[in-house]
Structures are given as structure tokens and as C-alpha cells.
Scaffold this motif. Sequence first.
Motif, mmCIF file in Angstrom:
data_model
loop_
_atom_site.group_PDB
_atom_site.id
_atom_site.type_symbol
_atom_site.label_atom_id
_atom_site.label_comp_id
_atom_site.label_asym_id
_atom_site.label_seq_id
_atom_site.Cartn_x
_atom_site.Cartn_y
_atom_site.Cartn_z
ATOM 1 N N UNK B 105 0.804 -1.344 0.009
ATOM 2 C CA UNK B 105 0.063 0.157 -0.080
ATOM 3 C C UNK B 105 0.859 1.277 0.040
ATOM 4 N N UNK B 106 0.540 2.168 -0.962
ATOM 5 C CA UNK B 106 1.198 3.587 -0.589
ATOM 6 C C UNK B 106 0.214 4.221 0.185
ATOM 7 N N UNK B 107 0.970 4.563 1.256
ATOM 8 C CA UNK B 107 0.197 5.036 2.651
ATOM 9 C C UNK B 107 -0.053 6.630 2.693
ATOM 10 N N UNK B 108 0.990 7.243 2.144
ATOM 11 C CA UNK B 108 0.446 8.774 1.920
ATOM 12 C C UNK B 108 1.622 9.505 1.051
ATOM 13 N N UNK B 109 0.696 10.189 -0.036
ATOM 14 C CA UNK B 109 1.715 10.882 -1.010
ATOM 15 C C UNK B 109 1.620 12.487 -0.357
ATOM 16 N N UNK B 110 2.722 13.229 -0.081
ATOM 17 C CA UNK B 110 2.850 14.251 0.217
ATOM 18 C C UNK B 110 3.255 15.443 -0.887
ATOM 19 N N UNK B 111 2.540 15.877 -1.789
ATOM 20 C CA UNK B 111 2.967 16.600 -2.963
ATOM 21 C C UNK B 111 3.984 17.797 -2.487
ATOM 22 N N UNK B 112 3.274 18.672 -1.249
ATOM 23 C CA UNK B 112 4.266 19.634 -1.019
ATOM 24 C C UNK B 112 5.300 19.514 -0.507
ATOM 25 N N UNK B 113 5.608 18.332 0.308
ATOM 26 C CA UNK B 113 6.972 17.941 0.734
ATOM 27 C C UNK B 113 7.756 17.176 -0.257
ATOM 28 N N UNK B 114 7.036 16.582 -1.489
ATOM 29 C CA UNK B 114 7.736 15.831 -2.409
ATOM 30 C C UNK B 114 8.290 14.477 -1.675
ATOM 31 N N UNK B 115 7.236 13.891 -0.845
ATOM 32 C CA UNK B 115 7.812 12.491 -0.372
ATOM 33 C C UNK B 115 6.539 11.771 -0.316
ATOM 34 N N UNK B 116 6.995 10.336 -0.018
ATOM 35 C CA UNK B 116 5.693 9.553 0.211
ATOM 36 C C UNK B 116 6.118 8.487 1.184
ATOM 37 N N UNK B 125 7.465 0.533 -10.259
ATOM 38 C CA UNK B 125 6.462 1.001 -11.414
ATOM 39 C C UNK B 125 5.136 1.154 -10.828
ATOM 40 N N UNK B 126 4.636 0.484 -9.804
ATOM 41 C CA UNK B 126 3.424 0.819 -9.023
ATOM 42 C C UNK B 126 3.423 2.336 -8.456
ATOM 43 N N UNK B 127 4.592 2.584 -7.990
ATOM 44 C CA UNK B 127 4.666 3.942 -7.305
ATOM 45 C C UNK B 127 4.665 4.891 -8.434
ATOM 46 N N UNK B 128 5.185 4.846 -9.400
ATOM 47 C CA UNK B 128 5.393 5.681 -10.660
ATOM 48 C C UNK B 128 3.801 6.064 -11.319
ATOM 49 N N UNK B 132 1.731 9.851 -10.913
ATOM 50 C CA UNK B 132 1.404 10.494 -12.170
ATOM 51 C C UNK B 132 0.515 11.886 -11.970
ATOM 52 N N UNK B 133 -0.505 11.727 -11.402
ATOM 53 C CA UNK B 133 -1.378 12.700 -11.215
ATOM 54 C C UNK B 133 -0.973 13.803 -10.215
ATOM 55 N N UNK B 134 0.145 13.552 -9.746
ATOM 56 C CA UNK B 134 0.811 14.425 -8.792
ATOM 57 C C UNK B 134 1.905 15.352 -9.512
ATOM 58 N N UNK B 135 2.154 15.100 -10.495
ATOM 59 C CA UNK B 135 3.316 15.727 -11.124
ATOM 60 C C UNK B 135 4.799 15.627 -10.633
ATOM 61 N N UNK B 136 4.704 14.262 -9.974
ATOM 62 C CA UNK B 136 5.993 13.875 -9.181
ATOM 63 C C UNK B 136 6.444 12.560 -9.856
ATOM 64 N N UNK B 137 7.674 12.316 -9.546
ATOM 65 C CA UNK B 137 8.062 10.602 -10.019
ATOM 66 C C UNK B 137 9.165 10.417 -9.134
ATOM 67 N N UNK B 138 9.443 9.096 -9.109
ATOM 68 C CA UNK B 138 10.480 8.408 -8.232
ATOM 69 C C UNK B 138 11.457 8.038 -9.289
#
Lengths: 481, 481
Positions: B105-116, B125-128, B132-138
Motif C-alpha cells: 500500500x502507498x500510505x501517503x503521498x505528500x506533494x508539498x513535501x515531495x515525499x511518500x 512501477x506501481x509507485x510511478x 502520475x497525477x501529482x506531477x511527481x516521479x520516483x
Amino acid sequence: MAVTESLHEVERPAAFWSALAELLGDRLSRRAADREAHGHDESWHPAVPPEAVAHVRSTEEVAAVVRLCAAHGVPVIPFGAGTSFEGHVAALRGGVSLDFSGMNRILEVRPADMDVTLEPGVTREQLNVALRDHGLFFPIDPGASATLGGMASTRASGTNAVRYGTMRDVVLALTVVLGDGQVIRTGGRARKSSAGYDLTRLFVGSEGTLGVITELTIRLFGVPDTISAAVCSFPSAAHAVDTVITVIQSGVPVARAEFLDAQAIGAVNRRSGSTLAERPTLFFEFHGTAAAVAEQAELVQAIAVDHDSGPFEWATRAEDRSRLWKARHEAYWAIVGSRPGARGWPTDVCVPLSRLAEAVVAARADLDQLPFPAAIVGHVGDGNFHCVLAIEPGSPEEIAAAEWLNVRLVARALAAGGTCTGEHGIGFGKLPFMVAEHGPAIAVMRAIKTALDPAGLLNPGKVVPPVGAVAPDFSKFKDVL
Amino acid sequence: MAVTESLHEVERPAAFWSALAELLGDRLSRRAADREAHGHDESWHPAVPPEAVAHVRSTEEVAAVVRLCAAHGVPVIPFGAGTSFEGHVAALRGGVSLDFSGMNRILEVRPADMDVTLEPGVTREQLNVALRDHGLFFPIDPGASATLGGMASTRASGTNAVRYGTMRDVVLALTVVLGDGQVIRTGGRARKSSAGYDLTRLFVGSEGTLGVITELTIRLFGVPDTISAAVCSFPSAAHAVDTVITVIQSGVPVARAEFLDAQAIGAVNRRSGSTLAERPTLFFEFHGTAAAVAEQAELVQAIAVDHDSGPFEWATRAEDRSRLWKARHEAYWAIVGSRPGARGWPTDVCVPLSRLAEAVVAARADLDQLPFPAAIVGHVGDGNFHCVLAIEPGSPEEIAAAEWLNVRLVARALAAGGTCTGEHGIGFGKLPFMVAEHGPAIAVMRAIKTALDPAGLLNPGKVVPPVGAVAPDFSKFKDVL
């Protein structure tokens, strides 16, 4: 400078001193002035002098001193430039200070690999002078002309970390003298490795409590084609900090993004005769090709204007940039010096970026209640900021007020997922917060300390809190949480 | 796949199995097929099956399983996607495989802090896809769709490390179950900290031998405005590698700089129907603003032309880039698949950049003497390259020839100041090289292992060589040194 006697009461046997003197000759000093100078750093913490100072000259000599001290149960405390802030060099259980100022040789610069091997007493300013002809530089800049050994030991960073990382990121390899005098090498010169436990990262930041660093190999960077710096002010701290947060989130690779509050700017103006607007201010620096720097500058200005910034004042000539960063780096001394006889107490929390603006605003509100001058400076691109307090170290009331502030800052930082120290380290000053920050993980740190230093002779009383230590009661600061 | 019995001969008491079954229900498997599948990775190393597989679902459950195993002296071996290469998951002393595929499970994506924050069974691959919708990538991309837990445990990196770093650099915090079942948290969400020993970096790369990772907080990056990729070929491997070295020394922030030798390109062409020139080839990728990418591309092309490169073929559309990188990532399978029934043996040395060209050229000369297909692919911006050998795992002669090659590569890398493994880790396959690489520092690794896992139940037989282990005799390979 107040001097506190160490907890050490035992006389060492004469055989110990004569063996040490035989090893070091006149590079062993037991003079009171030397001892006092090696018992304190730049902070308000009282001096706790070592019993002697060993002016060491080589890894082999350090190993011999450590072996001798181990045989007699005598602590050893590494000493670089004494520019730390949390009492790292205090001889809390007596012992011998290992002074590295005589181990300051740059052993090999390798331009093709962009790395350097050097002794721990080399200062960052000395290193950058030596690198000038190679087109390389060492970016990590904590302000003080600290030694590389000290910077590695405290996991230092400073104004360039937002782009170039901290000592954690740039140390490739170490030579370390262990507590029994054995010499090991950690890491290597490859840029990455998966070969076993990351001992380099374990010793970086361990403040001399697991071993004594006697050689470092460090990653360097090419001097950028173009460097440009700018200053601009904002109507509030939140405007300034939010600007930086947006810059970082936009992926603009700024080399520096520094915040000074209005009080810090005022102190700088009064010290250096500058005429900066006494408002919350950001200092930026951009590194890259001419085109890249121009583009970064444009992007950052657009973001700043969106946050109601004043105009950007640019410094592109080297001497103008030097003047600008000298003002930034002197902020600490400007604030402390604004009050005759005061000593500085710099706090050092670091929080996730999204919580930075509220943390800075809340800190300023707390500062406004203090009975002494205080200002905020910060490496805000990393979420790290310092409140610099100018206190009268002999005043219990002022110490208590500073502690009140510090505990509130730390409680707030930990509640936000941050840390009690972004770059200064633990020493003994931050020891009371270790259990609160790390919880049961403290047992792992203690297990490692015991495994590598069973007799507890390596910089004792630092980093790892004593068994039974508990977290401070943050509940009385409910309003901060 | 050959199956080797583990060194474990003791029957566990029925009470152990019934307690484990009570804890896990039908998520405990002792079926032969499950055991065999969890006893090997993607390498040629023979399978050594665990006694059972525990399909765990939470940190608390992992802690309960570890406690139960500790009480009965049973080893535990974490298992992610089984994509490692050095036998990391082999149950050398029997025990229970902890399968993390159900903890994804991806527990929490925090776009403002750019961490997960996520569970260890999440694949990159699952993470990326989720980001996608957050404009972020690993960014870290070892090719295989490895799990984040496995990647942290082996300190993985891959094609983007030259720009974005390795797992060492991006893991901010971990939840770890210790050998006694206690749960700790290391690190925090601040971008930097000097608060004590860097336990996060100690557990990253420790391959499950110091504790079991059950949660990770990881740094993310903004998707660049513009991404552009290119391929170009060179008259020799040295021309190609020297191009990359010059690019890195010039400070051009390339996102990827990958090398494939002519044999690797040939295998890719035959597998995928591509028509790349069968010459030493570089794959580049550039990330940034449109202007920055254009400038980087121009600088790199100029350097390549100076090194007699062929023309650049550009891929700017996402689907063209995907096809290009698919070809790069399939190189391993193309080489191994070029020989029916073969298994892959990928070597993994990493050297200082200045020594890379000679290391690659010498490796190719060695490969030309081998009795099976072999090609070179490399993350040359980091100094890291792999020889991919397609061997018949049942042939002692081929194993011996592969070992001959591997020892020569490692001897050469260590003599150049490099490492026996840039990113694959030690497992038990690289164990024979640990003493040669680390010398007396092995004693420190062993002390830490003993302090945290006194009973030796955490992935036993990996990373730390046994007491008395000595370095291989490299003297018979004098011509490489």
C-alpha cells in the motif's frame, strides 16, 4: 567564559603522563590556557576543559594516543576548529583533547575524479584556496571556517546544501581510529557502492563517539561557469518562506536560498554599514551556464513577485557576491554582537518544507516574548532555520528563557515530522531531545555505541543519552502542538 | 533451476508451526513450489528454499513472526520481488521467508513535501503510476520492477543515479522490526538532520541482516518540464566512455548516461528487431526546462563529436523514449536469451571515473576469452558497469570461467579504488570479496551485526563474512593489477 570542572575526579597515574609525553614531546600540553581553550566551542555552553591537549600529527600517532588512553581508561575528545555549537568538545569525563590543527595537509587532489583526500584539520577555506587552480570547489559552507574533520563529525551543511547536499552526501571514504587504537578504512573512491554496511555514513555525524576520523576523501564539484546572487525583501516572513517553498517545488536548482528576518537584517546593517531594507529577506544564488542561470533567475523572480517581493538587487561580480554572502554569514555575529558581553545560542530545527512557514512565524512570535535580542536566519530551501539568541550566559533567568524557546521550537519541529537539529549536531546540548526524536531507536544507537566503545572513552557524554533517559514533558507546551 | 538443500537439518518443534499457523492462517505456506520460488532470485545462484513462506500484512504481524522465530531460533529472510542477483533471498540456514507482496500500500503521498510513505512491497512501477497525477516521479530505476523494500535493502540504483542518486540518498525514514521483534523508526521527514547516528543509512543496504524494513518514507522529484533522450555510437568503447567522463567533468547534469557495447547492441537488435548500429553506444537522457535540455543536449553532442561519435538519434516523444529505454532495459534479457537455457550472471564493479575507460576495455578483452556469450552494459556516469554472462548453470567449466572473469574484474576495481558491487549488493555471491574490499573494517561490520542480531537469525550467511574469512589470492591475476 565560565569554566565548569569536569565530572572526572581521579588522578591519572604518572606512568600515563610520562608515556604520553614520550610519544608527543612538546606537542603534549597541560597548560591551563590550552586546556580551557579546548574545553569549549563557540556556544554559550560553559567550558569543561580536558586534562591535556595532544597536538597530533598522523594517523599512527592518533592510534598510539588512543591505545595509551584506552589502557588507562582515559577519554579522548577530537578537536577541530572549536566552531561547534552544542558543547561537542567539552571534556565531560576529563581526558585528552586531540587537536587536529597540525594535521592539515591536503594529500591528493584528483581533478579527473573530482575528489580530494585530506587530513581532518584542513579547513574548508583552506581547501577552497587550494582547489582554485583546478577549477573545482568544495560547496559545503557552514559559515565558520570549520575543519573538514569537524564538519564530517557533526554532519554539517550550511548555505549550499539545498543544491549540493550535506557532509552525509559528499564524504566518500574515511580513515578512522577505533577505540582500541585499530585503524580502519571505510568506503572507497567509487561514486556508489552496495558492498555491505555503510560505515562511512555511520561515522559521519557520530561526533567522535564511535571512532576518531584521521583522513577523509571528499567529493568535489566543478566551479560553475556563471554564478549570480540576488537579495530581495518581502512584506512578511511567510511571504518569503512561501517563495522558497514554491521555488523548490518547481524544481529550480537554486544553489542557495537563505532567509533573514527583519531583526537579522537590522543587525547586519548596524554591523556592516549596509543599507538593506529591514524586512524579511531572501538571499539567492544561482549556478550554471550563463543561459541556465538567466533562466533560473527569471523563474525565481516571477515566483517572488507572485509573493509580493520587493525588487531584486543583483550581485554578479565576484566581489559583490562576496560582500553579499559576508553579510549573510556575519548575521550570527551581528546579532550576538548587538549586545555587549553576550554569547550566542543558535537553535537549529529542521522541518518538512510544507510546515516551514508556520514554524518560522510561530518562532518569531515566541522570540518577541524574550527579554534579549533574537533573530531568525535560515537555510530555508532545506526547511532548516536558526533562532540566534544573544544571551547573558551568567543569567539563570536568560538561560531559562532560552531553554523555554528551544523546547517549544523542538516540540513543534518534532510534531511536524522534523528534527531537533538540522546541522549543528547533538553534543550534550541537544541530548535531552534524543529520546523524544528517536524513541526506541535510541536502543539501537546505544547498542552500536557499546559495541564499538565498550569502555565509553570516545567523547563520552555526547550523542547517546544515558540509560533511563526519558523525553522532556512537552505537554506543558500544548499550545505549540 | 537447480535446488540446493539448506544447511539447516533440524526439525522445528510442532509448537512453532502451529503458533505460526495460528498467527497467519492460510497466509503461511509450506508447499514445495512456494518454498522453491522464494529460495532464489533472478541470478544463476542455485535455489536454497526456506522452510515456509509467511505472506505478511502489517508491521505488527512481521514483529509477531520475528518474535516467534526468535523464540525458536528460526531464521527470517525478507522477500520482495526476488529480482536480486547475489542470492540475497536464499535460506542458507533454513527459516521463514517473509513475503512482502501483500504489503504494497502507498500510505501517503505528500506533494508539498515531495515525499511518500509506503509499504515495502510497493514496486517502483506501481509507485510511478500512482504519482502520475501529482506531477511527481520516483527516479531510481534498476530496470526490474523491484520492490521499494528490496531496493532499499540492497542500496539499489540504476540508470538515473548519475542525476538523482541511489537509494542511499532518497530514503528519508524507515520503520524496522529488529531481531527481537521490537519496532523502531529511523530518520524523519526533514530533508536533513544531525540528530545522532544515521540509522537510516545503516539499514539501507544491510540486506535484511540487521532488521526487517516494514515501512519507508522516500523523497520524490518533480516530473521535468522537458525530457529528451538520444542514442549515438562510437568507434570504440574507450571513445564512448571518455565522452561520458568529459560530460560529467563538465558538470552537465545529464539524467542518464548509459553504455552498451557492440555485443549488447547486437543482442538487443536480435531480440527487439531494432536496427541500431552494432558499435559501442551511449544512451543519454536530459531533464529540465526546454531551454536547459536544449543546452545540455548541445553541450553533450559537441563533446561526443570530439570523441568521433556517429550522429545522434533523438527521442523526444514519450513513446519513442519508452521504446528506447525498453531496449536498454531489455539488454540483460536479450544477452541471456541469446543462448537457449542459459542463466544470467551479471557482474557489477564500480570504479572512479578516471579509471573507467581502462576497466571497460580490459573487461571486454577478458570477455572475448570466455566460452559463452557475454556483453557489457553500464551506468557509466557513475563509473559502474555490468558484464552480462549467459552461462549454462549446470556446467562446472562455465561457472569456473565466469568466476575467473569476476575475480579479475573485482581485483582490477579494488586496485583502482573501486568496489566489487556498485548496486547489486553482497548477498552470499559477493561475500568472498568483502575482506579484500574492507580489510579490518569488516570487524566493525561484524560488531554491529552481533550487537543487533546476536543469535544470527536475520538473513544469515549474507553481507558479513564469517570469522576467519580471508581475502582471495589476487596474486594469480598479476596481469590485471
